[in-house]
Design an enzyme around this catalytic site. Structure first.
Site, PDB file in Angstrom:
ATOM      1  N   ARG A 127       0.813  -1.214   0.000  1.00 22.60           N
ATOM      2  CA  ARG A 127       0.000   0.000   0.000  1.00 22.60           C
ATOM      3  C   ARG A 127       0.854   1.276   0.000  1.00 22.60           C
ATOM      4  O   ARG A 127       0.332   2.376  -0.157  1.00 22.60           O
ATOM      5  CB  ARG A 127      -0.917   0.012   1.234  1.00 22.60           C
ATOM      6  CG  ARG A 127      -1.739  -1.261   1.377  1.00 22.60           C
ATOM      7  CD  ARG A 127      -2.190  -1.474   2.814  1.00 22.60           C
ATOM      8  NE  ARG A 127      -2.611  -2.819   3.080  1.00 22.60           N
ATOM      9  CZ  ARG A 127      -1.782  -3.831   3.361  1.00 22.60           C
ATOM     10  NH1 ARG A 127      -0.469  -3.638   3.395  1.00 22.60           N
ATOM     11  NH2 ARG A 127      -2.242  -5.048   3.589  1.00 22.60           N
ATOM     12  N   LYS A 168     -14.914  -0.424  -1.717  1.00 17.08           N
ATOM     13  CA  LYS A 168     -15.084  -0.492  -0.259  1.00 17.08           C
ATOM     14  C   LYS A 168     -14.430   0.708   0.406  1.00 17.08           C
ATOM     15  O   LYS A 168     -15.014   1.349   1.293  1.00 17.08           O
ATOM     16  CB  LYS A 168     -14.508  -1.799   0.270  1.00 17.08           C
ATOM     17  CG  LYS A 168     -14.588  -1.954   1.786  1.00 17.08           C
ATOM     18  CD  LYS A 168     -13.235  -1.755   2.435  1.00 17.08           C
ATOM     19  CE  LYS A 168     -13.263  -1.990   3.924  1.00 17.08           C
ATOM     20  NZ  LYS A 168     -11.942  -1.803   4.556  1.00 17.08           N
ATOM     21  N   ASP A 173     -17.409  -5.087   3.176  1.00 15.90           N
ATOM     22  CA  ASP A 173     -16.155  -5.801   3.409  1.00 15.90           C
ATOM     23  C   ASP A 173     -16.478  -7.260   3.692  1.00 15.90           C
ATOM     24  O   ASP A 173     -17.609  -7.711   3.515  1.00 15.90           O
ATOM     25  CB  ASP A 173     -15.377  -5.159   4.560  1.00 15.90           C
ATOM     26  CG  ASP A 173     -16.005  -5.451   5.912  1.00 15.90           C
ATOM     27  OD1 ASP A 173     -17.215  -5.746   5.969  1.00 15.90           O
ATOM     28  OD2 ASP A 173     -15.280  -5.397   6.923  1.00 15.90           O
ATOM     29  N   PRO A 195     -20.331   0.483   2.947  1.00 19.58           N
ATOM     30  CA  PRO A 195     -19.116  -0.273   2.626  1.00 19.58           C
ATOM     31  C   PRO A 195     -19.373  -1.777   2.772  1.00 19.58           C
ATOM     32  O   PRO A 195     -19.954  -2.216   3.764  1.00 19.58           O
ATOM     33  CB  PRO A 195     -18.108   0.197   3.678  1.00 19.58           C
ATOM     34  CG  PRO A 195     -18.676   1.471   4.233  1.00 19.58           C
ATOM     35  CD  PRO A 195     -20.157   1.332   4.132  1.00 19.58           C
TER      36      PRO A 195
END
Length: 281
Positions: free
Chosen positions: A178, A220, A239, A237
């Site tokens: 990331r 998301k 998940d 969202p």
């Protein structure tokens, strides 16, 4: 009661322990003295539950009204939302009862952008560790005038601070794959190609699409930013926890359309309920 604190009465749902464990903020701390530490921007709040609807807080009336009431979304009545939603689906009723006290925190948009990019495929403890490392390494120290803190308190890093950070320094914060997404998003905000403040004026759909244009932001993460930074409480969202609830508890059909403009709030009850059920079992 500390000389730097005072009691206030809160006439709506507020459970600090549930909020701290609800996966929407990663810097809430329960201190040994019983206070919860909340940070937004350069502001710190120490707040401790008392008897019934009484809470002990560390800030002035002005800060409470201008900063913390909006942060805790006290312009919205969550007790009324639960009452209105009751009876539509048994599972959702159970989730709301279990998570009574949740509120959707209205948080800083840049912090939500970065922390939810980091959140992908990471557990909440791992996210918390990475975010804390970023703050300690790149954030400014916030002075605590109350004497309630348990060490140095840091603001979330500015876009400029993260944009100027080297890859090695960022990698040492546990960002993994990331890291370039975090660096790129910070540069985009610092350089002005993404104006997070201007996004408040967009419709839900426009906001969602604009966030998706940022490298490293998927559906998301975009929904999380919409919900937790921009207070778009109809955004949901999805998940692994929510997907599991839809499959196992709702016959594979999303229930959230039943709850209209409050669907995102209902989602948060479900998210908390699903995670806590695993811990209880």
């Amino acid at each position: 009661m500390n000389n730097n604190t005072k009691n206030i009465q809160i006439d709506d749902d507020l459970n600090l322990a549930i909020i701290a464990d609800s996966g929407q903020a990663f810097r809430i701390k329960l201190l040994k003295n019983g206070y919860y530490e909340f940070i937004t921007g350069a502001e710190i709040l120490y707040i401790k539950p008392g008897d019934g609807d009484i809470f002990n807080i560390s800030c002035t009336d002005e800060k409470w009204n201008d900063v913390w009431k909006p942060y805790f979304d006290f312009g919205r009545n969550y007790s009324a939302i639960r009452a209105e939603a009751k009876g539509k689906l048994k599972f959702i009723d159970e989730a709301m009862d279990f998570g009574k006290g949740i509120r959707i925190l209205k948080q800083d948009a840049f912090e939500m952008l970065i922390t939810f990019i980091i959140s992908q495929r990471k557990s909440i403890p791992a996210i918390t560790t990475s975010v804390q490392r970023l703050c300690e390494r790149f954030g400014e120290v916030i002075e605590d005038h109350t004497g309630l803190s348990e060490g140095t308190v840091y603001a979330f890093p500015t876009p400029e601070a993260l944009a100027a950070a080297g890859e090695k320094e960022l990698s040492e914060c546990g960002l993994g794959y990331r890291m370039p997404y975090v660096s790129g998003a910070a540069r985009a905000v610092a350089e002005g190609s993404i104006d997070l403040g201007a996004l408040y004026e967009l419709s839900d759909e426009e906001l969602f699409e604009k966030l998706l244009s940022i490298r490293g932001v998927g559906k998301k993460v975009a929904n999380c930013i919409c919900l937790f930074a921009y207070a778009r409480v109809g955004m949901v969202p999805i998940d692994v926890w929510i997907a599991r609830a839809i499959e196992n508890e709702c016959g594979g059909k999303s229930p959230f359309e039943l709850y209209g403009e409050n669907a995102g709030i209902i989602q948060q009850y479900v998210f908390y309920y699903e995670r806590m059920k695993i811990k209880i079992l």
